[in-house]
Design a protein around this motif. Structure first.
Motif, PDB file in Angstrom:
ATOM      1  N   ASP A  95      88.701  -7.905  42.132  1.00 57.40           N
ATOM      2  CA  ASP A  95      89.428  -6.754  41.993  1.00 57.40           C
ATOM      3  C   ASP A  95      88.450  -5.538  42.208  1.00 57.40           C
ATOM      4  O   ASP A  95      89.025  -4.545  42.927  1.00 57.40           O
ATOM      5  CB  ASP A  95      90.094  -6.682  40.670  1.00 57.40           C
ATOM      6  N   ALA A  96      87.342  -5.512  41.777  1.00 52.32           N
ATOM      7  CA  ALA A  96      86.380  -4.454  42.261  1.00 52.32           C
ATOM      8  C   ALA A  96      86.199  -4.257  43.505  1.00 52.32           C
ATOM      9  O   ALA A  96      86.129  -3.248  44.140  1.00 52.32           O
ATOM     10  CB  ALA A  96      85.308  -4.488  41.155  1.00 52.32           C
ATOM     11  N   ALA A 113      85.519   3.076  41.779  1.00 48.77           N
ATOM     12  CA  ALA A 113      84.873   1.944  41.287  1.00 48.77           C
ATOM     13  C   ALA A 113      85.593   1.553  40.088  1.00 48.77           C
ATOM     14  O   ALA A 113      86.211   2.420  39.279  1.00 48.77           O
ATOM     15  CB  ALA A 113      83.505   2.451  40.871  1.00 48.77           C
ATOM     16  N   VAL A 114      85.578   0.327  39.488  1.00 49.18           N
ATOM     17  CA  VAL A 114      86.074  -0.231  38.526  1.00 49.18           C
ATOM     18  C   VAL A 114      85.292  -1.467  38.275  1.00 49.18           C
ATOM     19  O   VAL A 114      84.618  -2.075  38.999  1.00 49.18           O
ATOM     20  CB  VAL A 114      87.670  -0.684  38.708  1.00 49.18           C
ATOM     21  N   ALA A 115      84.823  -1.554  37.111  1.00 48.21           N
ATOM     22  CA  ALA A 115      83.999  -2.619  36.568  1.00 48.21           C
ATOM     23  C   ALA A 115      84.878  -3.964  36.457  1.00 48.21           C
ATOM     24  O   ALA A 115      85.954  -3.946  36.233  1.00 48.21           O
ATOM     25  CB  ALA A 115      83.298  -2.312  35.026  1.00 48.21           C
ATOM     26  N   ALA A 116      84.063  -4.973  36.712  1.00 50.66           N
ATOM     27  CA  ALA A 116      84.817  -6.292  36.574  1.00 50.66           C
ATOM     28  C   ALA A 116      84.796  -6.549  34.740  1.00 50.66           C
ATOM     29  O   ALA A 116      83.993  -5.919  34.218  1.00 50.66           O
ATOM     30  CB  ALA A 116      84.078  -7.508  37.285  1.00 50.66           C
ATOM     31  N   PRO A 117      85.741  -7.539  34.482  1.00 48.45           N
ATOM     32  CA  PRO A 117      85.853  -7.548  33.232  1.00 48.45           C
ATOM     33  C   PRO A 117      84.223  -8.357  32.563  1.00 48.45           C
ATOM     34  O   PRO A 117      84.048  -9.331  33.210  1.00 48.45           O
ATOM     35  CB  PRO A 117      86.969  -8.810  33.015  1.00 48.45           C
ATOM     36  N   ASP A 118      83.814  -7.618  31.719  1.00 51.55           N
ATOM     37  CA  ASP A 118      82.658  -8.133  31.134  1.00 51.55           C
ATOM     38  C   ASP A 118      82.435  -9.456  30.388  1.00 51.55           C
ATOM     39  O   ASP A 118      81.635 -10.054  30.308  1.00 51.55           O
ATOM     40  CB  ASP A 118      81.860  -7.015  30.404  1.00 51.55           C
ATOM     41  N   GLN A 119      83.650  -9.604  29.829  1.00 46.12           N
ATOM     42  CA  GLN A 119      83.635 -10.844  28.842  1.00 46.12           C
ATOM     43  C   GLN A 119      84.303 -11.994  29.757  1.00 46.12           C
ATOM     44  O   GLN A 119      85.707 -12.575  29.358  1.00 46.12           O
ATOM     45  CB  GLN A 119      84.446 -10.590  27.649  1.00 46.12           C
ATOM     46  N   TRP A 120      83.867 -12.289  31.001  1.00 50.06           N
ATOM     47  CA  TRP A 120      84.679 -13.054  31.827  1.00 50.06           C
ATOM     48  C   TRP A 120      84.956 -14.401  31.483  1.00 50.06           C
ATOM     49  O   TRP A 120      85.931 -15.332  31.767  1.00 50.06           O
ATOM     50  CB  TRP A 120      83.926 -12.870  33.358  1.00 50.06           C
ATOM     51  N   ARG A 121      83.800 -15.079  30.520  1.00 53.83           N
ATOM     52  CA  ARG A 121      84.080 -16.166  30.019  1.00 53.83           C
ATOM     53  C   ARG A 121      85.284 -16.568  29.258  1.00 53.83           C
ATOM     54  O   ARG A 121      85.687 -17.639  28.950  1.00 53.83           O
ATOM     55  CB  ARG A 121      82.797 -16.672  29.395  1.00 53.83           C
ATOM     56  N   ASP A 122      85.767 -15.403  28.562  1.00 56.60           N
ATOM     57  CA  ASP A 122      87.128 -15.525  27.995  1.00 56.60           C
ATOM     58  C   ASP A 122      88.351 -15.341  28.962  1.00 56.60           C
ATOM     59  O   ASP A 122      89.332 -15.940  28.209  1.00 56.60           O
ATOM     60  CB  ASP A 122      87.079 -14.213  26.915  1.00 56.60           C
ATOM     61  N   ARG A 225      79.183  -4.471  36.484  1.00 54.43           N
ATOM     62  CA  ARG A 225      79.221  -3.711  35.484  1.00 54.43           C
ATOM     63  C   ARG A 225      79.646  -2.377  35.548  1.00 54.43           C
ATOM     64  O   ARG A 225      80.325  -1.830  34.741  1.00 54.43           O
ATOM     65  CB  ARG A 225      77.918  -3.784  34.656  1.00 54.43           C
ATOM     66  N   THR A 226      79.612  -1.969  37.038  1.00 57.70           N
ATOM     67  CA  THR A 226      80.187  -0.514  37.214  1.00 57.70           C
ATOM     68  C   THR A 226      80.949  -0.393  38.323  1.00 57.70           C
ATOM     69  O   THR A 226      81.623   0.636  38.748  1.00 57.70           O
ATOM     70  CB  THR A 226      78.780   0.251  37.711  1.00 57.70           C
ATOM     71  N   GLY A 227      80.940  -1.506  39.391  1.00 60.55           N
ATOM     72  CA  GLY A 227      81.857  -1.313  40.595  1.00 60.55           C
ATOM     73  C   GLY A 227      81.205  -0.899  41.559  1.00 60.55           C
ATOM     74  O   GLY A 227      81.763  -0.292  42.614  1.00 60.55           O
ATOM     75  N   GLU A 228      80.020  -0.378  41.156  1.00 57.82           N
ATOM     76  CA  GLU A 228      79.206   0.356  42.479  1.00 57.82           C
ATOM     77  C   GLU A 228      78.395  -0.532  43.156  1.00 57.82           C
ATOM     78  O   GLU A 228      77.884  -1.392  42.876  1.00 57.82           O
ATOM     79  CB  GLU A 228      78.351   1.438  41.722  1.00 57.82           C
TER      80      GLU A 228
END
Length: 290
Positions: A95-96, A113-122, A225-228
């Motif tokens: 999505d980013a 910019a949009v960050a990806a879900p940081d807790q992606w394992r969940d 973490r940042t989408g950059e």
């Protein structure tokens, strides 16, 4: 990245949005090519976020589907990548990427910019024969997927023919049984090489920010973490026993944890900073022009 092989059988084709070339000691039969074409189509139908009929697109709104054959291995490798890079590499970066313009329609229009879900394992789970997204998200396997597909093509052809083989997917290269001198293309001048790497087995994968680039400094290598887009490194090259590992290492090398990940993966590497300086791993066997 260019490989020079003795020509016997040569097959060139387009797949997953890039050019492929298979060189073989013996010409491939029609049935061999058909098997590879079917394999590539199945992989693309599972993992492409650009195809409306893909598993990834059908799963983007959340839910559970039959897990593709490579699901568990690729998600596990993403776990190792995420740990090594402090979360900079993430399988839910799709999505980013789309928001920055690298979407299914290739709009190349930056939405910020949009960050990806940081807790992606969940969010992502591969359990038994099911692949589940516990909430809407878009999987992107760009850090490991093309390398995995190169391995699968080599394995399929290895079962079907004898003699040496080279599978080249425009930057991801697998070699079996023949010496290759591979030029490491300069990211700022395609007519030049950073160096040459010679190998007769294993895989060499490359990544560069000048490929799939658009807009004002936008390209396909994002910090999840940042989408950059990453700014410190312009190109990476990695050699490992298989292409999926080499592909993963080449991605990790855009971030600070890359060398540690490469060491754990028993991979050698070269990377170029955006200022033109070049770094390489201990015991790297590439002949570098620096």
């Amino acid at each position: 990245m260019t490989a020079v092989a003795p020509v016997a059988g040569r097959w060139e084709f387009e797949a997953i949005g890039t050019s492929w070339r298979v060189d073989s000691e013996r010409p491939l039969r029609d049935v061999d090519r058909a098997a590879v074409t079917s394999l590539v189509e199945a992989f693309d139908r599972d993992w492409s976020r650009f195809r409306e009929d893909s598993t990834v697109r059908r799963l983007a709104s959340g839910g559970s589907v039959a897990a593709p054959p490579d699901g568990a291995a690729m998600v596990a490798l993403y776990g190792a990548l995420a740990d090594a890079t402090d979360g900079a590499v993430n399988p839910l970066v799709g999505d980013a990427l789309a928001r920055r313009g690298y979407d299914a329609s290739y709009s190349m229009r930056d939405g910020g910019a949009v960050a990806a879900p940081d807790q992606w394992r969940d969010v992502v789970e591969v359990s038994g024969d099911r692949l589940t997204l516990h909430r809407p998200a878009t999987i992107d396997v760009g850090a490991v997927g093309k390398g995995r597909l190169v391995d699968l093509v080599l394995e399929e052809l290895r079962r079907r023919t004898t003699g040496w083989l080279v599978v080249d997917a425009s930057g991801d290269l697998a070699i079996d049984g023949v010496s290759q001198r591979v030029a490491l293309e300069h990211p700022y001048d395609a007519s030049r090489a950073v160096g040459v790497w010679t190998l007769d087995a294993g895989a060499l994968c490359a990544s560069a920010t000048n490929r799939r680039a658009w807009g004002d400094g936008l390209h396909h290598v994002l910090d999840a973490r940042t989408g950059e887009p990453v700014r410190s490194y312009a190109a990476t090259w990695a050699v490992a026993a298989d292409a999926m590992t080499a592909d993963a290492v080449a991605t990790a090398l855009f971030f600070d944890g890359g060398p540690r990940f490469a060491e754990r993966s028993r991979a050698s590497w070269v990377r170029m900073r955006t200022d033109g300086s070049v770094e390489w791993s201990p015991h790297c066997e590439a002949e570098l022009f620096v």
